[in-house]
Design a protein around this motif. Structure first.
Motif, PDB file in Angstrom:
ATOM      1  N   TRP A   1       1.880  -7.311  10.351  1.00  0.00           N
ATOM      2  CA  TRP A   1       2.903  -6.478   9.691  1.00  0.00           C
ATOM      3  C   TRP A   1       3.457  -5.416  10.658  1.00  0.00           C
ATOM      4  O   TRP A   1       2.690  -4.816  11.422  1.00  0.00           O
TER       5      TRP A   1
ATOM      6  N   THR B   1       0.852  -1.209   0.000  1.00  0.00           N
ATOM      7  CA  THR B   1       0.000   0.000   0.000  1.00  0.00           C
ATOM      8  C   THR B   1       0.886   1.257   0.000  1.00  0.00           C
ATOM      9  O   THR B   1       0.677   2.179  -0.789  1.00  0.00           O
TER      10      THR B   1
ATOM     11  N   LYS C   1      -4.504 -15.873  -0.894  1.00  0.00           N
ATOM     12  CA  LYS C   1      -5.840 -15.270  -0.757  1.00  0.00           C
ATOM     13  C   LYS C   1      -6.926 -16.330  -0.975  1.00  0.00           C
ATOM     14  O   LYS C   1      -6.646 -17.432  -1.446  1.00  0.00           O
TER      15      LYS C   1
ATOM     16  N   ALA D   1      -7.452  -5.712  -1.022  1.00  0.00           N
ATOM     17  CA  ALA D   1      -6.585  -6.798  -1.499  1.00  0.00           C
ATOM     18  C   ALA D   1      -7.045  -8.146  -0.943  1.00  0.00           C
ATOM     19  O   ALA D   1      -7.084  -9.139  -1.662  1.00  0.00           O
TER      20      ALA D   1
HETATM   21  C1  LIG Z   1      -3.505  -4.940   2.233  1.00  0.00           C
HETATM   22  C2  LIG Z   1      -2.752  -5.412   1.035  1.00  0.00           C
HETATM   23  N1  LIG Z   1      -2.535  -4.571   0.017  1.00  0.00           N
HETATM   24  C3  LIG Z   1      -1.879  -4.947  -1.095  1.00  0.00           C
HETATM   25  C4  LIG Z   1      -1.398  -6.232  -1.235  1.00  0.00           C
HETATM   26  C5  LIG Z   1      -0.602  -6.582  -2.449  1.00  0.00           C
HETATM   27  O1  LIG Z   1      -1.114  -7.618  -3.215  1.00  0.00           O
HETATM   28  P1  LIG Z   1      -0.131  -8.526  -4.108  1.00  0.00           P
HETATM   29  O2  LIG Z   1       0.631  -9.402  -3.168  1.00  0.00           O
HETATM   30  O3  LIG Z   1      -1.063  -9.294  -4.984  1.00  0.00           O
HETATM   31  O4  LIG Z   1       0.751  -7.620  -4.876  1.00  0.00           O
HETATM   32  C6  LIG Z   1      -1.608  -7.157  -0.202  1.00  0.00           C
HETATM   33  C7  LIG Z   1      -1.121  -8.539  -0.317  1.00  0.00           C
HETATM   34  O5  LIG Z   1      -1.306  -9.369   0.535  1.00  0.00           O
HETATM   35  C8  LIG Z   1      -2.291  -6.743   0.964  1.00  0.00           C
HETATM   36  O6  LIG Z   1      -2.502  -7.578   1.996  1.00  0.00           O
END
Ligand SMILES: Cc1ncc(COP(=O)(O)O)c(C=O)c1O
Length: 379
Positions: A343, A101, A214, A187
């Motif tokens: 995180w 993000t 996911k 996401a």
């Molecule tokens: C809150 C959030 N934003 C963005 C992403 C990014 O997605 P990607 O891993 O498909 O790039 C994730 C991935 O887990 C996420 O948890």
């Protein structure tokens, strides 16, 4: 108590030496659709499954437009590119999120500004957002500016954390007051609803990730949904290298990206979306078992916020203090049960620690006490 939870998790996922946080399930037509791609030779980003996957996303979420992309990170990056974000601009977001993000903002040489989270939703707190906008933001010629830094603010990106919907209608109406577009980071929220409306459909746009961890996966993949036609057209153009349609000449009229999902990945996504109903039921059943197991405990399981239906992507335990959380994680991992801290807050990462931010006391307190536990669909 922690040891009895660990024992319980092992019973819920029997015959697994190591129990991951979230592993994919392929119980539908994935292999059939993949074979169709290979037989047809359409394996890149042109092919019938890409369009079919986009149609399925629209149908499932109720959004007017959907673009299937390489991952959730590229979806966030592109969503800001289509807002004509410039170096030095600011984007409001929350400190408790996956690094993508904040990175998507920084890729544009813009800066994230962190607003605290709400303790019930773990998403951006509408009250803090409201106060921040009132105290720090001035609108000039319909454009919001941070009066302390002098920078333009181009978007607000709240997150539906772990699949739990944040108070998105309040956030959108607060942002409307200052003309600030909302991009929902959904996401992890495919299958999550706020007041019976799918997440990602409240703001200007919503983004999804279809990473392998996911509920619905395409291997790697993502999408943007929107109801705004002009924005959709811009997204589509930029996602396909800004190529001008022409029968024979190859001309590009902007600095675009090669971000569309491949037919192979989309084929998997089509099969996965056909199964989402059962996967969601299975996950809710798992969560209700966790609630039962924790009924007499001083460990709290994060519950879907009022007025929402969460997909319960990842179950999160809230401990009384960080020491008991750490002890639980250590004990679980020693038993082959994956448990993890949430995180590290974006505001604590080296790259983002100097970014402008609101008081972040709720995020700081909760992030120290949360542990994530296995949440896969059980077979
Ligand atoms: C809150 C959030 N934003 C963005 C992403 C990014 O997605 P990607 O891993 O498909 O790039 C994730 C991935 O887990 C996420 O948890």
């Amino acid at each position: 108590m922690p040891d009895s939870i660990i024992k319980y998790i092992k019973e819920l996922f029997p015959n697994q030496e190591n129990i991951p946080l979230h592993e994919p399930r392929f119980t539908g037509s994935e292999k059939t659709y993949l074979n169709e791609c290979i037989d047809s030779t359409f394996v890149s980003n042109i092919g019938p499954f890409v369009e079919k996957f986009e149609d399925s996303i629209k149908e499932y979420t109720g959004a007017k437009y959907a673009i299937a992309l390489t991952n959730g990170t590229s979806a966030l990056h592109l969503s800001l590119a289509a807002l004509d974000i410039q170096p030095g601009d600011e984007v409001l977001t929350q400190p408790l999120t996956f690094v993508a993000t904040a990175n998507a903002i920084a890729y544009h040489k813009a800066s994230p500004v962190f607003i605290d989270i709400d303790e019930d939703t773990l998403g951006m707190a509408p009250n803090n957002l409201f106060n921040f906008l009132n105290q720090v933001v001035e609108v000039r010629d319909d454009v919001p500016y941070n009066i302390e830094t002098g920078n333009r603010i181009v978007a607000c990106i709240p997150v539906h954390t772990f699949g739990h919907p944040c108070e998105i209608d309040d956030i959108v109406s607060i942002c409307e007051e200052v003309n600030l577009p909302v991009i929902e980071d959904a996401a992890a929220a495919v299958g999550s609803f706020y007041k019976e409306q799918h997440t990602g459909t409240f703001g200007l746009a919503g983004i999804f990730s279809f990473n392998g961890n996911k509920i619905v996966t395409t291997g790697g993949g993502g999408a943007i949904i929107t109801n705004d036609e002009a924005y959709y057209k811009k997204l589509s153009h930029l996602a396909t290298t800004a190529k001008v349609p022409h029968a024979s000449d190859t001309v590009h009229n902007d600095i675009g990206y090669n971000y569309k999902l491949s037919n192979l990945n989309a084929a998997v996504g089509c099969a996965q979306l056909e199964k989402i109903g059962g996967y969601l039921e299975n996950k809710r059943e798992l969560t209700s078992k966790y609630f039962e197991a924790l009924a007499d405990s001083n460990i709290q399981l994060i519950e879907e916020p009022v007025n929402t239906k969460s997909n319960y992507w990842l179950n999160a335990l809230l401990f009384e203090d960080s020491e008991s959380k750490e002890a639980f994680i250590k004990m679980a991992q020693a038993e082959g049960v994956m448990a993890k801290s949430v995180w590290t807050l974006m505001s604590e990462l080296e790259m983002y620690k100097d970014c402008f931010s609101d008081d972040l006391s709720v995020a700081e307190d909760l992030s120290a006490r949360i542990a994530l536990i296995p949440s896969s669909v059980r077979i």
